[in-house]
Design a protein around this motif. Structure first.
Motif: not given
Ligand SMILES: Cc1cc2nc3c(=O)[nH]c(=O)nc-3n(C[C@H](O)[C@H](O)[C@H](O)COP(=O)(O)OP(=O)(O)OC[C@H]3O[C@@H](n4cnc5c(N)ncnc54)[C@H](O)[C@@H]3O)c2cc1C
Length: 546
Positions: A64-66, A88-90, A481-483
């Motif tokens: 389940l992905e918001r 994702v840079h490397y 969703n990191y507060h």
């Protein structure tokens, strides 16, 4: 600055399924039926755990992905003609024969392909002096000795420390998957060696190896990869990252979204499903305090005898578990003693490229105003008009051999720097794209400064820039969703590695953490988090031999 396209916001609002996107819309395809497990979030930690549970135990996992797109920090976003990765840079350790590559090959059943970056994958610039990071431990050591001929012995000691600490981290993370009874007996032994490195800061450890401040600045030139300067970061974390890239760096062919797209069929073939725009509001417990399901933001309840949370440890304990959940208060107190990691700004740049015109660059650039990373950061945090404490310039279109097919005549660049959440906090309660003129003005100012730095360090882009868009810590908060808009969960201080709450096991029966907070930050760190979570669930080491 061009305004954001309305396309993606419309998609978000209407919960449509984006063509070619991985996963189904929650609104259009509400999940029904029985599930063996529910994963909250669809970052690589959730996808890896779900795929391993599907492959090793035939489990039907509902992911389940918001967000309206799958992959967590591995998702990409589009604007007309362009596509950018976000987190994702490397990625290191993707060469043939590497255990982490083996794990990716397994869960993607070989569908995920990797492109090697050039031999010089990172270039560190300190004021006006540049140093190349070349792939291969021996070549890297030789190159460092050419730059710092007086410090040959110190460089050798440094390499040995990095190698040993990184090797010890394997046992350290494996221990997290062991049943409690075994941990009590074998835990201290399995943890001890890595803890002997992780309890000291990077700065203290390096000061014990050399007094050459320029060499220390170069060796720690990738500190942005873990978001904490040498004076605050754990040497354990530094060693994991340094070793991670030692044999060179790679990028997913087809872009970062291929990560979720290539793992999804493994989950689906066992009867599992990835559902988007599906926000979990609470983890449901039964009368005996065991996790038995989730309540969605729309009030629907979904049941499963096993819950995996990839939403981060703080979200899980502070927001998703009910206040009276067993052991919640103690775990939350431990997590809250660790500061959250730094947040960031990212300038997403789109460029026009004539057919046959060379790439604007391919080596990642790290740019610092001076050799003391802690001083650079403190000065910039105190006064945003000071030089950026560090800049990271990445050329994603050049890393992906399939980009030109999807977006002919275009190229992309990202300019990333750290930025405290506090600078943006006063707009936290405003709505995305409607945060007000003063917020827009601040963004404009920061975007212009970042663009000027790009033009200074990569002059070939002048006159070619077609599109720029800045993300702030509020964007990270909105989409992942990191507060506090943090990039990497709890900050990687020495205390972070002592915290027992950061691991797959939780005090709530049938609830497990996965992803970065079950192991460590980074794509392969969160992948390992999926591995230890699946191991803890299945009570056998699915990472054995890796
Ligand atoms: C700017 C930046 C650059 C980076 N560059 C690199 C790099 O070059 N190489 C590298 O290895 N690593 C990099 N990283 C780190 C790496 O991307 C992450 O550490 C890793 O992807 C984290 O994976 P995860 O599975 O732990 O969780 P995430 O990817 O954070 O996924 C968590 C998911 O949970 C979802 N979620 C949260 N709450 C809920 C809820 N209530 N209901 C449903 N879903 C929810 C979120 O929407 C999100 O999709 C970078 C990170 C950042 C921020």
């Amino acid at each position: 600055m061009l305004l954001m396209s309305t396309l993606t916001s419309t998609l978000a609002r209407d919960h449509l399924t984006i063509p070619g996107n991985t996963g189904l819309s929650y609104k259009q395809h509400p999940p029904e039926g029985e599930w063996d497990a529910i994963a909250i979030g669809s970052g690589i930690g959730a996808l890896a755990a779900a795929a391993l549970l599907a492959q090793r135990a035939g489990k039907r996992v509902l992911v389940l992905e918001r967000h309206y797109t799958a992959g967590g920090f591995t998702h990409v976003f589009h604007r007309p003609g362009y596509e950018w990765d976000v987190g994702v840079h490397y990625i290191g350790e993707m060469g043939a024969g590497s255990p982490m590559r083996g794990l990716f090959d397994e869960i993607s059943e070989g569908r995920l392909k990797w492109n090697a970056m050039p031999e010089v994958y990172d270039r560190i610039t300190i004021a006006d002096r540049s140093y190349d990071f070349v792939s291969g431990a021996e070549r890297f050591t030789e190159r460092l000795r050419e730059y710092f001929p007086q410090d040959g012995a110190a460089i050798g000691r440094y390499m040995a420390h990095v190698r040993d600490a990184a090797r010890a981290s394997g046992l350290f993370f494996t221990e997290k998957a062991l049943p409690a009874a075994l941990t009590r007996v074998a835990g201290p032994l399995l943890r001890r060696r890595f803890l002997s490195y992780s309890r000291r800061t990077t700065a203290l450890t390096l000061a014990g190896l050399t007094g050459n401040r320029e060499l220390i600045a170069v060796l720690t030139g990738q500190w942005g990869d873990y978001g904490l300067p040498p004076g605050q970061s754990s040497f354990g974390m530094h060693a994991i990252i340094a070793q991670h890239y030692m044999e060179g760096a790679f990028y997913p062919v087809g872009g970062a979204s291929r990560i979720a797209a290539s793992i999804a069929p493994t989950i689906e073939r066992a009867g599992g499903r990835i559902v988007l725009s599906a926000e979990v509001e609470q983890i449901l417990l039964d009368g005996r305090g065991r996790a038995v399901g989730v309540r969605m933001a729309d009030g629907r309840e979904l049941r499963a005898p096993l819950i995996l949370s990839d939403a981060g440890a703080w979200n899980t304990y502070a927001r998703l578990l009910p206040p009276d959940a067993p052991g919640r208060a103690q775990a939350l107190a431990e997590i809250e003693r660790i500061p959250v990691s730094m947040s960031h700004l990212s300038l997403y740049v789109g460029l026009r490229r004539d057919p046959g015109e060379p790439e604007f660059g391919d080596t990642n650039l790290w740019i610092y105003p001076g050799p003391d990373h802690d001083v650079n950061l403190a000065r910039y945090v105190a006064d945003p008009e000071q030089p950026f404490a560090g800049l990271f310039i990445s050329f994603p279109s050049a890393k992906d051999p399939d980009f030109a097919r999807r977006h002919p005549g275009r190229a992309t660049i990202e300019v990333v720097t750290l930025a405290p959440y506090g600078w943006f906090e006063r707009w936290a309660d405003t709505r995305w794209k409607r945060r007000g003129a003063d917020y827009d003005a601040l963004k404009q100012r920061l975007a212009e400064r970042l663009r000027a730095e790009l033009e200074r360090h990569v002059p070939a882009v002048r006159g070619k820039i077609d599109y720029c868009e800045l993300s702030t810590p509020l964007s990270t908060r909105q989409f992942v969703n990191y507060h506090r808009g943090q990039a990497y969960g709890p900050a990687v201080t020495p205390e972070r590695f002592r915290a027992r709450a950061l691991g797959p096991r939780t005090p709530v029966r049938n609830l497990y953490l996965t992803g970065a907070d079950a192991a460590v930050m980074g794509v392969t760190g969160a992948l390992a988090g999926g591995g230890v979570a699946a191991s803890a669930v299945l009570r056998r080491n699915v990472m054995a031999g890796r």
